[in-house]
Design an enzyme around this catalytic site. Structure first.
Site, PDB file in Angstrom:
ATOM      1  N   ARG A 159       0.830  -1.205   0.000  1.00 37.03           N
ATOM      2  CA  ARG A 159       0.000   0.000   0.000  1.00 37.03           C
ATOM      3  C   ARG A 159       0.873   1.268   0.000  1.00 37.03           C
ATOM      4  O   ARG A 159       0.538   2.251  -0.661  1.00 37.03           O
ATOM      5  CB  ARG A 159      -0.953  -0.005   1.203  1.00 37.03           C
TER       6      ARG A 159
ATOM      7  N   LYS B 106      -2.354   7.181   1.357  1.00 36.06           N
ATOM      8  CA  LYS B 106      -2.078   7.546   2.754  1.00 36.06           C
ATOM      9  C   LYS B 106      -0.988   8.610   2.722  1.00 36.06           C
ATOM     10  O   LYS B 106       0.195   8.318   2.899  1.00 36.06           O
ATOM     11  CB  LYS B 106      -1.654   6.314   3.550  1.00 36.06           C
TER      12      LYS B 106
ATOM     13  N   GLU C  13     -15.860   6.788   6.743  1.00 34.02           N
ATOM     14  CA  GLU C  13     -14.978   6.154   7.718  1.00 34.02           C
ATOM     15  C   GLU C  13     -14.765   7.110   8.874  1.00 34.02           C
ATOM     16  O   GLU C  13     -15.355   8.199   8.894  1.00 34.02           O
ATOM     17  CB  GLU C  13     -13.647   5.780   7.066  1.00 34.02           C
TER      18      GLU C  13
HETATM   19  N1  PXG Z   1      -9.014   5.080   7.641  1.00 31.90           N
HETATM   20  C1  PXG Z   1      -8.079   6.027   7.752  1.00 31.90           C
HETATM   21  C2  PXG Z   1      -8.376   7.401   7.299  1.00 31.90           C
HETATM   22  C3  PXG Z   1      -6.820   5.696   8.282  1.00 31.90           C
HETATM   23  O1  PXG Z   1      -5.884   6.630   8.379  1.00 31.90           O
HETATM   24  C4  PXG Z   1      -7.592   3.430   8.606  1.00 31.90           C
HETATM   25  C5  PXG Z   1      -8.804   3.813   8.054  1.00 31.90           C
HETATM   26  C6  PXG Z   1      -7.381   2.009   9.005  1.00 31.90           C
HETATM   27  O2  PXG Z   1      -6.487   1.381   8.115  1.00 31.90           O
HETATM   28  P1  PXG Z   1      -5.557   0.171   8.536  1.00 31.90           P
HETATM   29  O3  PXG Z   1      -4.884  -0.225   7.265  1.00 31.90           O
HETATM   30  O4  PXG Z   1      -4.590   0.694   9.562  1.00 31.90           O
HETATM   31  O5  PXG Z   1      -6.449  -0.878   9.075  1.00 31.90           O
HETATM   32  C7  PXG Z   1      -6.575   4.384   8.719  1.00 31.90           C
HETATM   33  C8  PXG Z   1      -5.268   4.022   9.314  1.00 31.90           C
HETATM   34  C9  PXG Z   1      -2.721   7.490  13.633  1.00 31.90           C
HETATM   35  C10 PXG Z   1      -2.830   6.303  12.766  1.00 31.90           C
HETATM   36  O6  PXG Z   1      -1.593   7.884  13.914  1.00 31.90           O
HETATM   37  C11 PXG Z   1      -3.811   6.208  11.824  1.00 31.90           C
HETATM   38  C12 PXG Z   1      -3.873   5.106  11.017  1.00 31.90           C
HETATM   39  C13 PXG Z   1      -2.999   4.095  11.151  1.00 31.90           C
HETATM   40  C14 PXG Z   1      -2.023   4.195  12.094  1.00 31.90           C
HETATM   41  C15 PXG Z   1      -1.925   5.314  12.909  1.00 31.90           C
HETATM   42  O7  PXG Z   1      -3.749   8.039  14.047  1.00 31.90           O
HETATM   43  N2  PXG Z   1      -4.820   5.087  10.116  1.00 31.90           N
END
Ligand code: PXG
Length: 289
Positions: free
Chosen positions: A50, A150, A183
């Site tokens: 990703r 991301k 989300e």
């Molecule tokens: N939506 C968004 C907007 C994200 O940023 C997820 C869903 C979940 O994705 P994953 O692949 O992790 O299941 C994310 C992931 C933080 C932080 O510092 C945020 C994420 C991941 C790690 C840390 O707040 N977001």
């Protein structure tokens, strides 16, 4: 703490990047948040894939191959001697001038930060459930800045987080530009209705979360009917259960949305069972180091 920057390790106090790095000046870069459990990195290949997809989409060349980056992550983990860790992978556009032209940047910078703790929500909320609110800031339009990327520019989500905090809530539901549930600020959302699991599809404003995919995979294996389907706020309000997923959040129940009590107002049965199954999966799956 040993932090990897472009092939070298630095102590926390000496881990620095230039003020001319476009990651800082413009949020020009990409990142991943990854977790390791019991000396195994959960879904490492999926996160690396990703990251490369995000970089490809913004035409940012990562100065390492996937294999080299995986090696760098594993060696940084070993250097930090942690069995359970949170790993933040950051690739910036690198050092440029004060104009936004990315062609002025010499080379992307690769940063790997390892933390022993990363708690998105207080521990007690995993037992009690979150109280969340729909916020005015809609998720970025895919035709403007696709949420699948991301990127280091998380202002869209940060604004939503501020709005949730202003409303005295733990987390924000962000809608897409059509008004469907997209989300939360760092997590995907699921609802349960009559034993069926629903989560918004990855089009429009929803990141295809890796934890979300793991929950769908667990559902398939356990013959739980799961659907990727558009969801309205009404469908969240009348759901039997609701929970959020993310690498940082893991799996966390939601008990109230916009003042509406969800189900019995406590973490639901299927949610609790999926939390347990997710924990079992993270305990045994992953790339060893
Ligand atoms: N939506 C968004 C907007 C994200 O940023 C997820 C869903 C979940 O994705 P994953 O692949 O992790 O299941 C994310 C992931 C933080 C932080 O510092 C945020 C994420 C991941 C790690 C840390 O707040 N977001």
């Amino acid at each position: 703490m040993k932090i990897y920057i472009n092939g070298k390790f630095y102590d926390k106090d000496n881990a620095k990047v230039s003020v001319f790095d476009h990651g800082l000046l413009y949020g020009d870069g990409v990142f991943e948040g990854i977790r390791s459990y019991n000396c195994r990195v959960f879904k490492l290949n999926e996160h690396i894939d990703r990251l490369f997809e995000s970089a490809h989409s913004i035409m940012l060349k990562i100065p390492l191959t996937k294999e080299q980056l995986i090696k760098a992550v594993l060696s940084t983990l070993k250097a930090n001697k942690l069995d359970n860790a949170y790993i933040r992978l950051v690739v910036t556009r690198g050092i440029g001038d004060l104009g936004l032209d990315p062609r002025k940047c010499d080379q992307g910078s690769v940063i790997i930060i390892i933390a022993d703790k990363m708690a998105l929500y207080p521990e007690k909320l995993y037992r009690q459930g979150l109280v969340i609110v729909t916020v005015p800031t809609v998720r970025n339009l895919p035709e403007a800045l696709n949420p699948q990327i991301k990127s280091l520019n998380y202002l869209n989500n940060i604004l939503a987080k501020i709005e949730a905090a202003n409303a005295g809530c733990d987390e924000a539901i962000m809608l897409d530009s059509l008004g469907y549930v997209a989300e939360c600020t760092g997590d995907n959302i699921f609802v349960v209705k009559n034993g069926h699991l629903y989560t918004p599809p990855q089009c429009m404003g929803t990141l295809r979360g890796i934890t979300r995919d793991s929950i769908l995979e667990i559902a398939r294996k356990n013959k739980i009917s799961a659907h990727e389907h558009v969801i309205t706020r009404h469908e969240v309000y009348i759901s039997d259960e609701c929970f959020l997923t993310g690498t940082a959040a893991e799996v966390i129940p939601v008990v109230k949305v916009d003042g509406r009590v969800i189900g019995q107002g406590k973490p639901g049965k299927l949610t609790l069972s999926l939390m347990k199954k997710f924990k079992e999966l993270t305990a045994k799956d992953g790339v060893k180091y």
